[in-house]
Scaffold this active site. Structure first.
Site, PDB file in Angstrom:
ATOM      1  N   HIS A 208       0.792  -1.230   0.000  1.00  0.00           N
ATOM      2  CA  HIS A 208       0.000   0.000   0.000  1.00  0.00           C
ATOM      3  C   HIS A 208       0.823   1.279   0.000  1.00  0.00           C
ATOM      4  CE1 HIS A 208       0.947  -0.056   4.261  1.00  0.00           C
ATOM      5  NE2 HIS A 208       0.579   1.214   4.307  1.00  0.00           N
TER       6      HIS A 208
HETATM    7  C1  UD1 Z   1      -2.364   5.402   5.887  1.00  0.00           C
HETATM    8  C2  UD1 Z   1      -1.093   5.902   6.570  1.00  0.00           C
HETATM    9  C3  UD1 Z   1       0.006   4.850   6.480  1.00  0.00           C
HETATM   10  C4  UD1 Z   1      -0.478   3.526   7.018  1.00  0.00           C
HETATM   11  C5  UD1 Z   1      -1.755   3.142   6.281  1.00  0.00           C
HETATM   12  C6  UD1 Z   1      -2.309   1.848   6.778  1.00  0.00           C
HETATM   13  C7  UD1 Z   1      -0.599   8.300   6.492  1.00  0.00           C
HETATM   14  C8  UD1 Z   1       0.224   9.337   5.831  1.00  0.00           C
HETATM   15  N1  UD1 Z   1      -0.577   7.097   5.930  1.00  0.00           N
HETATM   16  O1  UD1 Z   1      -2.073   5.261   4.517  1.00  0.00           O
HETATM   17  O2  UD1 Z   1       1.109   5.275   7.245  1.00  0.00           O
HETATM   18  O3  UD1 Z   1       0.512   2.561   6.817  1.00  0.00           O
HETATM   19  O4  UD1 Z   1      -2.718   4.174   6.471  1.00  0.00           O
HETATM   20  O5  UD1 Z   1      -3.434   1.479   6.083  1.00  0.00           O
HETATM   21  O6  UD1 Z   1      -1.215   8.576   7.490  1.00  0.00           O
HETATM   22  N2  UD1 Z   1      -9.616   4.553   1.909  1.00  0.00           N
HETATM   23  C9  UD1 Z   1     -10.779   3.826   1.954  1.00  0.00           C
HETATM   24  N3  UD1 Z   1     -11.300   3.516   3.177  1.00  0.00           N
HETATM   25  C10 UD1 Z   1     -10.721   3.897   4.330  1.00  0.00           C
HETATM   26  C11 UD1 Z   1      -9.552   4.641   4.280  1.00  0.00           C
HETATM   27  C12 UD1 Z   1      -8.995   4.956   3.073  1.00  0.00           C
HETATM   28  O7  UD1 Z   1     -11.331   3.452   0.943  1.00  0.00           O
HETATM   29  O8  UD1 Z   1     -11.268   3.571   5.417  1.00  0.00           O
HETATM   30  C13 UD1 Z   1      -8.991   4.867   0.611  1.00  0.00           C
HETATM   31  C14 UD1 Z   1      -9.235   6.264   0.132  1.00  0.00           C
HETATM   32  O9  UD1 Z   1      -9.475   6.209  -1.235  1.00  0.00           O
HETATM   33  C15 UD1 Z   1      -7.922   6.969   0.387  1.00  0.00           C
HETATM   34  C16 UD1 Z   1      -6.899   5.841   0.255  1.00  0.00           C
HETATM   35  O10 UD1 Z   1      -7.605   4.678   0.712  1.00  0.00           O
HETATM   36  O11 UD1 Z   1      -7.715   8.009  -0.493  1.00  0.00           O
HETATM   37  C17 UD1 Z   1      -5.681   6.049   1.075  1.00  0.00           C
HETATM   38  O12 UD1 Z   1      -6.010   6.293   2.449  1.00  0.00           O
HETATM   39  P1  UD1 Z   1      -5.116   7.296   3.345  1.00  0.00           P
HETATM   40  O13 UD1 Z   1      -5.641   7.299   4.745  1.00  0.00           O
HETATM   41  O14 UD1 Z   1      -4.929   8.579   2.651  1.00  0.00           O
HETATM   42  O15 UD1 Z   1      -3.682   6.650   3.365  1.00  0.00           O
HETATM   43  P2  UD1 Z   1      -3.226   5.143   3.432  1.00  0.00           P
HETATM   44  O16 UD1 Z   1      -2.592   4.806   2.143  1.00  0.00           O
HETATM   45  O17 UD1 Z   1      -4.324   4.262   3.945  1.00  0.00           O
END
Ligand code: UD1
Length: 377
Positions: A208
């Site tokens: 991820h």
């Molecule tokens: C975040 C953390 C990372 C951690 C990871 C674990 C930061 C900078 N990054 O990254 O350190 O390792 O979480 O998972 O804080 N989304 C969903 N459902 C959710 C959450 C997110 O569909 O419940 C999707 C959204 O499209 C979003 C993408 O996942 O844009 C990324 O989520 P985001 O929280 O921005 O960062 P992660 O890549 O999950």
């Protein structure tokens, strides 16, 4: 003496297994009072809610419901919504875990209001400032008043950065507290049977990190050798939401690659414990495989958790296909020798944190009696 009011923060998936043992240990201390704030950085059933249920995390007192956005927008929204909560609830201490955007935003907000901050998992450094988490770690540690360290490298890094020793407490790894407490339940979920897998007969993959999944060319590079591995054994791939759409667009697949939705904590841990091999760019999985004795190939050029390489089963394979291919072959041929777990990864880290918090309360109380501010700053 008044109990110390600790406001605990969670936001994203890897925070939940860290906060659970701390909240449970704190519940046993009459000297501590807990408030739980969930920023809502992760919000899906499978990325958040399931973890509360499985790990018996109390319902948050406040949900900031910030959701997904760019780094600046997400951080700004957490800052804006967290400040009134602090002003209203007036905690004595804000406790944050890990290195996600919620960790950074909430510690910054608290410290600007003069509220002491405790950081669990302090001192970890990848020395790679292109990683958003590295910036989060550096800023959080810079403003924290209590720094709880999980592995020896954390102590060395904080010393090197000039953090006063009195703020630093080597307590061990709370994520491993949860692993040790939950392993019997995790093994009993029947996840292998449901997925048609044999013990030690499959590999488990997670990906991820933006650097691996955001660009189609990078995703194809790291996945190439793994698609080859699929000819030898099934590779189960619970796909993080960040990766889902990019993977679908890439068209990369192989008959043995089994993509599934993100899994709950127990099901994932049950699968990890019986895998022949883990392939990952996650930080937590490097630690979990170290304790489980499962070979781990890390698809990154660096790790902020070097103890998983020196004391564990972790091999840093980077993102070059030839190196990944060689690391997979080596792990299948001669699995790494399982060693003693790193110091203080014994299932009692949260209890040590609670002891330090109780000491902090006593010190705050003494200075209040003398009429000086509670914070050590
Ligand atoms: C975040 C953390 C990372 C951690 C990871 C674990 C930061 C900078 N990054 O990254 O350190 O390792 O979480 O998972 O804080 N989304 C969903 N459902 C959710 C959450 C997110 O569909 O419940 C999707 C959204 O499209 C979003 C993408 O996942 O844009 C990324 O989520 P985001 O929280 O921005 O960062 P992660 O890549 O999950």
């Amino acid at each position: 003496m008044k109990p110390l009011h600790v406001l605990h923060v969670v936001g994203a998936r890897p925070n939940f297994m860290k906060i659970a043992p701390i909240l449970h240990a704190a519940q046993g201390s009459p000297g501590l009072r807990a408030t739980l704030v969930h920023t809502g950085q992760h919000y899906d059933e499978k990325m958040a809610r399931l973890f509360f249920e499985e790990l018996a995390i109390p319902r948050p007192d406040v949900d900031l419901e910030v959701g997904s956005a760019s780094h600046a927008q997400q951080t700004a929204l957490i800052l804006t919504r967290f400040e009134p909560v602090l002003l209203e609830r007036r905690p004595d201490l804000v406790l944050v875990v890990g290195d996600v955007n919620s960790t950074l935003a909430c510690s910054l907000c608290a410290s600007k209001l003069g509220i002491p901050v405790a950081h669990v998992e302090a001192g970890l450094r990848s020395f790679d400032r292109t990683m958003p988490e590295e910036i989060n770690r550096l800023v959080t540690d810079a403003v924290a008043d209590l720094l709880f360290v999980s592995e020896p490298s954390g102590l060395a890094n904080l010393k090197q950065e000039g953090v006063p020793e009195g703020k630093v407490h080597f307590v061990g790894n709370v994520m491993i507290d949860t692993l040790r407490a939950q392993l019997p339940r995790a093994k009993a979920t029947g996840a292998l049977r449901r997925n048609g897998l044999e013990p030690r007969g499959y590999a488990l993959l997670t990906l991820h990190r933006p650097s691996n999944v955001d660009e189609p060319a990078s995703l194809a590079r790291v996945l190439g050798p793994i698609l080859e591995l699929c000819r030898q054994m099934p590779v189960l791939f619970p796909v993080h939401p960040r990766t889902r759409e990019r993977l679908a667009r890439s068209g990369l697949s192989a008959p043995g690659l089994r993509t599934v939705e993100p899994l709950g904590y127990l099901e994932f841990l049950g699968l990890l414990a019986e895998a022949r091999l883990a392939l990952t760019d996650s930080g937590g999985i490097q630690e979990e495989t170290t304790v489980l004795g499962i070979p781990c190939i890390t698809l990154r050029e660096n790790t902020e958790r070097p103890v998983t390489v020196t004391h564990g089963t972790n091999v840093l394979a980077g993102t070059d296909p030839a190196r990944i291919r060689a690391a997979i072959a080596a792990a299948l041929e001669a699995p790494p020798i399982v060693q003693e777990p790193p110091p203080m990864w014994d299932g009692h880290a949260a209890e040590r944190i609670v002891e330090v918090l109780e000491g902090f309360r006593a010190a705050a109380d003494r200075s209040e009696t003398r009429g000086s501010p509670t914070s050590s700053r």
